[in-house]
Design a protein around this motif. Structure first.
Motif, PDB file in Angstrom:
ATOM      1  N   PRO A   1     -23.864  -5.232 -28.011  1.00 39.41           N
ATOM      2  CA  PRO A   1     -24.460  -5.990 -26.910  1.00 39.41           C
ATOM      3  C   PRO A   1     -23.654  -7.244 -26.581  1.00 39.41           C
ATOM      4  O   PRO A   1     -23.432  -8.094 -27.436  1.00 39.41           O
ATOM      5  N   GLY A   2     -23.190  -7.350 -25.351  1.00 42.16           N
ATOM      6  CA  GLY A   2     -22.461  -8.522 -24.908  1.00 42.16           C
ATOM      7  C   GLY A   2     -21.020  -8.593 -25.367  1.00 42.16           C
ATOM      8  O   GLY A   2     -20.301  -9.541 -25.022  1.00 42.16           O
ATOM      9  N   VAL A   3     -20.551  -7.611 -26.163  1.00 40.59           N
ATOM     10  CA  VAL A   3     -19.174  -7.622 -26.674  1.00 40.59           C
ATOM     11  C   VAL A   3     -18.623  -6.207 -26.541  1.00 40.59           C
ATOM     12  O   VAL A   3     -18.751  -5.393 -27.450  1.00 40.59           O
ATOM     13  N   ASP A   4     -17.973  -5.917 -25.427  1.00 39.97           N
ATOM     14  CA  ASP A   4     -17.549  -4.543 -25.213  1.00 39.97           C
ATOM     15  C   ASP A   4     -16.064  -4.384 -24.919  1.00 39.97           C
ATOM     16  O   ASP A   4     -15.530  -3.286 -25.056  1.00 39.97           O
ATOM     17  N   SER A   5     -15.354  -5.453 -24.552  1.00 40.53           N
ATOM     18  CA  SER A   5     -13.925  -5.332 -24.282  1.00 40.53           C
ATOM     19  C   SER A   5     -13.126  -5.773 -25.504  1.00 40.53           C
ATOM     20  O   SER A   5     -13.614  -6.519 -26.363  1.00 40.53           O
ATOM     21  N   CYS A   6     -11.876  -5.332 -25.589  1.00 41.17           N
ATOM     22  CA  CYS A   6     -11.024  -5.728 -26.713  1.00 41.17           C
ATOM     23  C   CYS A   6     -10.846  -7.244 -26.745  1.00 41.17           C
ATOM     24  O   CYS A   6     -10.819  -7.856 -27.823  1.00 41.17           O
ATOM     25  N   GLU A   7     -10.724  -7.865 -25.566  1.00 45.56           N
ATOM     26  CA  GLU A   7     -10.563  -9.314 -25.513  1.00 45.56           C
ATOM     27  C   GLU A   7     -11.787 -10.022 -26.079  1.00 45.56           C
ATOM     28  O   GLU A   7     -11.659 -11.020 -26.814  1.00 45.56           O
ATOM     29  N   HIS A   8     -12.978  -9.538 -25.755  1.00 45.01           N
ATOM     30  CA  HIS A   8     -14.208 -10.137 -26.285  1.00 45.01           C
ATOM     31  C   HIS A   8     -14.290  -9.994 -27.803  1.00 45.01           C
ATOM     32  O   HIS A   8     -14.740 -10.901 -28.498  1.00 45.01           O
TER      33      HIS A   8
ATOM     34  N   PHE B   1     -23.323   4.305 -28.089  1.00 47.55           N
ATOM     35  CA  PHE B   1     -22.220   3.401 -28.403  1.00 47.55           C
ATOM     36  C   PHE B   1     -21.105   4.147 -29.135  1.00 47.55           C
ATOM     37  O   PHE B   1     -19.921   3.967 -28.845  1.00 47.55           O
ATOM     38  N   ALA B   2     -21.491   4.983 -30.117  1.00 44.56           N
ATOM     39  CA  ALA B   2     -20.498   5.707 -30.918  1.00 44.56           C
ATOM     40  C   ALA B   2     -19.689   6.669 -30.060  1.00 44.56           C
ATOM     41  O   ALA B   2     -18.459   6.730 -30.163  1.00 44.56           O
ATOM     42  N   VAL B   3     -20.371   7.431 -29.225  1.00 42.55           N
ATOM     43  CA  VAL B   3     -19.687   8.398 -28.371  1.00 42.55           C
ATOM     44  C   VAL B   3     -18.805   7.681 -27.352  1.00 42.55           C
ATOM     45  O   VAL B   3     -17.675   8.102 -27.071  1.00 42.55           O
ATOM     46  N   ASP B   4     -19.296   6.581 -26.817  1.00 40.20           N
ATOM     47  CA  ASP B   4     -18.524   5.823 -25.835  1.00 40.20           C
ATOM     48  C   ASP B   4     -17.224   5.307 -26.453  1.00 40.20           C
ATOM     49  O   ASP B   4     -16.144   5.421 -25.857  1.00 40.20           O
ATOM     50  N   ALA B   5     -17.317   4.740 -27.657  1.00 44.51           N
ATOM     51  CA  ALA B   5     -16.116   4.233 -28.327  1.00 44.51           C
ATOM     52  C   ALA B   5     -15.160   5.372 -28.664  1.00 44.51           C
ATOM     53  O   ALA B   5     -13.935   5.245 -28.493  1.00 44.51           O
ATOM     54  N   GLY B   6     -15.705   6.499 -29.128  1.00 45.30           N
ATOM     55  CA  GLY B   6     -14.867   7.642 -29.450  1.00 45.30           C
ATOM     56  C   GLY B   6     -14.164   8.213 -28.233  1.00 45.30           C
ATOM     57  O   GLY B   6     -12.973   8.546 -28.276  1.00 45.30           O
ATOM     58  N   LEU B   7     -14.886   8.335 -27.110  1.00 43.50           N
ATOM     59  CA  LEU B   7     -14.285   8.858 -25.886  1.00 43.50           C
ATOM     60  C   LEU B   7     -13.177   7.949 -25.381  1.00 43.50           C
ATOM     61  O   LEU B   7     -12.158   8.427 -24.865  1.00 43.50           O
TER      62      LEU B   7
END
Length: 241
Positions: free
Chosen positions: A15-22, A59-65
């Motif tokens: 939550p609130g932290v989804d980009s590599c920069e973040h 979240f897991a599937v999104d990161a894996g994809l």
């Protein structure tokens, strides 16, 4: 026990932290552990599929994809301390209230749900393993990946995740760091060395999930960092500078 490996790529979602920069900013602020903000919406999972998933699985599937979009891997490992407790909790509540069970929640309540969704949505029939080892799940996933690499795999994706916890478990589980997912691609190499060490008398047990401890250390400039295992042991990671 001592071994070494390389990391080719990584992604993380919370939550609130989804980009590599973040995430790099989060790693640099060691006094900030809790997550706040809205759950990020997936740009890769079809809407009807996303609606059927628990937060942790999404979240897991999104990161894996995100990793599979730019990398080829020979196998995938999913690790989770609580698995589909979000769905299982609702099922148990329905049983207690003598209500009809949701077929969707029932079919999505097994521990390898996220692994199955990844292969379906990516249309990639990867060999997949799902592991659960309590607080040590992520590090046990690392060992599983190491064994795959040692027996011929060129790269392995490890996805560690946990979702939202039903309120009834709040007293026994710290939910400040949930939900989250961390995905990394591992390959043979020497840039990172890891060993399990004993530190008697020192309480290393952290409420931060292991994969988040690892990601914070990996994204830092520190040549050495620890990932807690229990009150007497830790996994020590050393970076080859």
């Amino acid at each position: 026990m001592k071994f070494s490996l390389d990391i080719l790529d990584w992604r993380a979602v919370a939550p609130g932290v989804d980009s590599c920069e973040h995430w790099i900013q989060w790693a640099q602020c060691s006094d900030i552990n809790t997550f706040s903000g809205e759950n990020p919406k997936s740009q890769q999972i079809p809407m009807m599929s996303a609606r059927r998933m628990s937060t942790g699985s999404r979240f897991a599937v999104d990161a894996g994809l995100a990793l599979l979009a730019n990398n080829n891997v020979d196998a995938a490992i999913f690790t989770s301390r609580h698995g589909e407790l979000e769905n299982t909790g609702r099922i148990l509540h329905s049983l207690a209230e003598e209500n009809a069970l949701s077929p969707t929640e029932f079919s999505m309540s097994v521990h390898n749900t996220a692994a199955g969704w990844l292969t379906i949505i990516s249309k990639n029939p990867l060999p997949v393993t799902s592991l659960a080892a309590g607080k040590d799940s992520f590090q046990q996933g690392i060992l599983e990946a190491q064994s795959m690499l040692a027996t011929g795999a060129s790269s392995v994706m490890l996805v560690d995740f946990d979702g939202e916890i039903p309120d009834i478990y709040n007293e026994s589980v710290n939910s400040e760091f949930l939900p989250y997912a961390v995905a990394i691609i591992l390959t043979s190499g020497d840039s990172l060395q890891c060993q399990r060490i004993s530190l008697p008398g020192e309480d290393l047990n952290s409420e931060i999930p292991q994969s988040l401890q690892f990601l914070r250390g990996y994204l830092s400039s520190s040549p050495l960092f620890n990932v807690s295992a229990d009150s007497r042991h830790s996994w020590q990671w050393v970076r080859d500078l």
